[in-house]
Motif scaffolding. Structure first.
Motif, PDB file in Angstrom:
ATOM      1  N   SER A  60       1.000  -1.054   0.112  1.00 41.99           N
ATOM      2  CA  SER A  60      -0.690  -0.124  -0.481  1.00 41.99           C
ATOM      3  C   SER A  60       0.945   0.989  -0.708  1.00 41.99           C
ATOM      4  N   ALA A  61       1.991   0.989  -0.574  1.00 45.64           N
ATOM      5  CA  ALA A  61       2.671   1.881  -0.335  1.00 45.64           C
ATOM      6  C   ALA A  61       2.658   3.120  -1.654  1.00 45.64           C
ATOM      7  N   GLN A  62       2.656   4.298  -1.395  1.00 40.21           N
ATOM      8  CA  GLN A  62       2.597   5.183  -2.575  1.00 40.21           C
ATOM      9  C   GLN A  62       3.641   5.834  -3.453  1.00 40.21           C
ATOM     10  N   LEU A  63       3.979   5.371  -4.284  1.00 36.70           N
ATOM     11  CA  LEU A  63       5.315   5.240  -4.711  1.00 36.70           C
ATOM     12  C   LEU A  63       5.366   5.901  -6.438  1.00 36.70           C
ATOM     13  N   HIS A  64       3.757   7.086  -6.860  1.00 36.68           N
ATOM     14  CA  HIS A  64       4.078   7.415  -7.847  1.00 36.68           C
ATOM     15  C   HIS A  64       5.092   8.206  -8.645  1.00 36.68           C
ATOM     16  N   GLY A  65       5.274   7.219  -9.869  1.00 42.79           N
ATOM     17  CA  GLY A  65       6.070   8.208 -10.330  1.00 42.79           C
ATOM     18  C   GLY A  65       7.943   7.799 -10.044  1.00 42.79           C
ATOM     19  N   LEU A  66       7.780   6.907  -9.460  1.00 43.56           N
ATOM     20  CA  LEU A  66       9.246   6.426  -8.858  1.00 43.56           C
ATOM     21  C   LEU A  66      10.015   5.825 -10.401  1.00 43.56           C
ATOM     22  N   SER A  67      11.329   5.605 -10.787  1.00 43.37           N
ATOM     23  CA  SER A  67      12.236   5.053 -11.462  1.00 43.37           C
ATOM     24  C   SER A  67      13.072   3.851 -10.539  1.00 43.37           C
TER      25      SER A  67
ATOM     26  N   GLN B 273       2.136  -4.900  -2.999  1.00 40.37           N
ATOM     27  CA  GLN B 273       1.002  -5.381  -3.047  1.00 40.37           C
ATOM     28  C   GLN B 273      -0.133  -4.298  -2.369  1.00 40.37           C
ATOM     29  N   GLY B 274      -1.384  -3.860  -3.479  1.00 46.38           N
ATOM     30  CA  GLY B 274      -2.026  -2.991  -3.457  1.00 46.38           C
ATOM     31  C   GLY B 274      -1.139  -1.351  -3.002  1.00 46.38           C
ATOM     32  N   ALA B 275       0.603  -1.959  -3.543  1.00 43.81           N
ATOM     33  CA  ALA B 275       0.747  -0.187  -4.074  1.00 43.81           C
ATOM     34  C   ALA B 275       0.399   0.704  -5.062  1.00 43.81           C
ATOM     35  N   ASP B 276       0.044   1.820  -4.424  1.00 45.58           N
ATOM     36  CA  ASP B 276       0.299   2.818  -5.784  1.00 45.58           C
ATOM     37  C   ASP B 276       1.746   3.368  -6.516  1.00 45.58           C
ATOM     38  N   LEU B 277       1.331   2.665  -7.642  1.00 49.08           N
ATOM     39  CA  LEU B 277       2.446   2.193  -9.324  1.00 49.08           C
ATOM     40  C   LEU B 277       2.489   2.788  -9.757  1.00 49.08           C
ATOM     41  N   THR B 278       1.458   3.995  -9.907  1.00 54.38           N
ATOM     42  CA  THR B 278       1.044   4.611 -11.330  1.00 54.38           C
ATOM     43  C   THR B 278       2.513   5.140 -12.296  1.00 54.38           C
TER      44      THR B 278
ATOM     45  N   ASP C 127       6.115  -8.914  -5.228  1.00 56.21           N
ATOM     46  CA  ASP C 127       4.892  -9.064  -5.487  1.00 56.21           C
ATOM     47  C   ASP C 127       4.351  -7.648  -6.545  1.00 56.21           C
ATOM     48  N   LEU C 128       3.106  -8.253  -7.324  1.00 54.77           N
ATOM     49  CA  LEU C 128       2.741  -6.966  -7.970  1.00 54.77           C
ATOM     50  C   LEU C 128       0.917  -7.454  -7.919  1.00 54.77           C
ATOM     51  N   ARG C 129       1.152  -8.071  -6.766  1.00 60.06           N
ATOM     52  CA  ARG C 129      -1.099  -8.222  -6.512  1.00 60.06           C
ATOM     53  C   ARG C 129      -1.596  -7.225  -6.230  1.00 60.06           C
ATOM     54  N   ASP C 130      -2.616  -6.816  -7.000  1.00 61.53           N
ATOM     55  CA  ASP C 130      -3.803  -5.606  -6.690  1.00 61.53           C
ATOM     56  C   ASP C 130      -2.432  -4.661  -6.423  1.00 61.53           C
ATOM     57  N   ALA C 131      -1.809  -4.459  -7.031  1.00 63.82           N
ATOM     58  CA  ALA C 131      -0.769  -2.687  -7.352  1.00 63.82           C
ATOM     59  C   ALA C 131      -1.189  -2.151  -7.871  1.00 63.82           C
ATOM     60  N   ASN C 132      -1.371  -0.872  -8.705  1.00 61.70           N
ATOM     61  CA  ASN C 132      -2.155  -0.017  -9.712  1.00 61.70           C
ATOM     62  C   ASN C 132      -1.082  -0.091 -10.445  1.00 61.70           C
ATOM     63  N   VAL C 133      -0.478   0.071 -11.584  1.00 58.23           N
ATOM     64  CA  VAL C 133       0.294   0.041 -12.502  1.00 58.23           C
ATOM     65  C   VAL C 133      -0.541   0.764 -13.472  1.00 58.23           C
ATOM     66  N   THR C 134      -0.683   1.792 -13.473  1.00 55.58           N
ATOM     67  CA  THR C 134      -2.273   2.609 -14.318  1.00 55.58           C
ATOM     68  C   THR C 134      -0.992   3.416 -14.880  1.00 55.58           C
ATOM     69  N   GLY C 135      -0.530   3.627 -16.243  1.00 56.68           N
ATOM     70  CA  GLY C 135       0.581   4.401 -16.517  1.00 56.68           C
ATOM     71  C   GLY C 135       2.149   4.139 -17.060  1.00 56.68           C
TER      72      GLY C 135
END
Length: 211
Positions: A120-127, A139-144, A157-165
């Motif tokens: 459930s980490a918020q990692l939006h835009g990391l490289s 799991q459940g992380a924000d990987l947008t 583990d990428l289950r339920d992660a948000n990988v939009t974009g």
């Protein structure tokens, strides 16, 4: 070469911002914080360049806008901490619990994670481009919009992660747990390398079997 670190004894109970500031100001060299309890403490804007945190706790602590360049974190529990606009260039997290962390709008060139919980980490835009990622739980992380191009994910583990974009061109996901993928999910991993078993799971959602 890293500077010689000075070990700082942890105060009794939960440390205050004043305790941390006094410790940093007292030593000319970077500090090794061992066993410090930083729970709920606001450390916003402090300079920890080159420091090290070992077996520290800091649930809900605020590290926003801190200079964490070349800082090391070993076996720490920093669940639900805030790292917005922090400098985390060349920082390394090893064997850490980082559930619910917010690393957004931060400087992260060379940032590394090894064997960490990032649920459930918020990692939006990391490289993570060309990185070797091992034993990370997203799991459940924000990987947008995260950049995974040419990265190798092993026991991740990428289950339920948000990988939009997110970008996966050339990424090796054969050692990652993608959960139960549906055809609608496949486009999110465009360009990635997956295993025959993962492909079979994807095709099973269409009622097809791989012989």
């Amino acid at each position: 070469m890293r500077a010689t670190l000075v070990e700082a004894s942890a105060p009794d109970g939960i440390a205050s911002r004043q305790d941390v500031e006094a410790t940093l100001q007292h030593h000319a060299s970077p500090v090794r914080f061992i066993g410090w309890d930083l729970t709920d403490v606001s450390l916003k804007g402090l300079d920890f360049h080159g420091c090290e945190f070992v077996r520290c706790r800091g649930g809900r602590a605020d590290f926003s806008s801190c200079d964490m360049t070349d800082t090391r974190f070993n076996s720490c529990d920093f669940n639900n901490t805030n790292w917005r606009r922090a400098s985390l260039s060349a920082a390394i997290f090893q064997d850490c619990k980082l559930t619910g962390v917010q690393i957004v709008d931060a400087r992260t060139l060379g940032l590394m994670f090894e064997r960490c919980l990032l649920v459930s980490a918020q990692l939006h835009g990391l490289s993570f481009r060309r990185a070797e990622l091992k034993s990370l739980d997203f799991q459940g992380a924000d990987l947008t919009e995260v950049d995974f191009r040419e990265a190798v994910l092993t026991q991740c583990d990428l289950r339920d992660a948000n990988v939009t974009g997110a970008r996966f061109e050339g990424a090796d996901l054969r050692g990652a747990d993608l959960g139960t993928m549906r055809l609608s999910d496949a486009s999110k991993f465009k360009g990635a390398i997956i295993s025959k078993q993962q492909a079979a799971i994807l095709l099973s959602s269409l009622g097809l079997r791989v012989a």
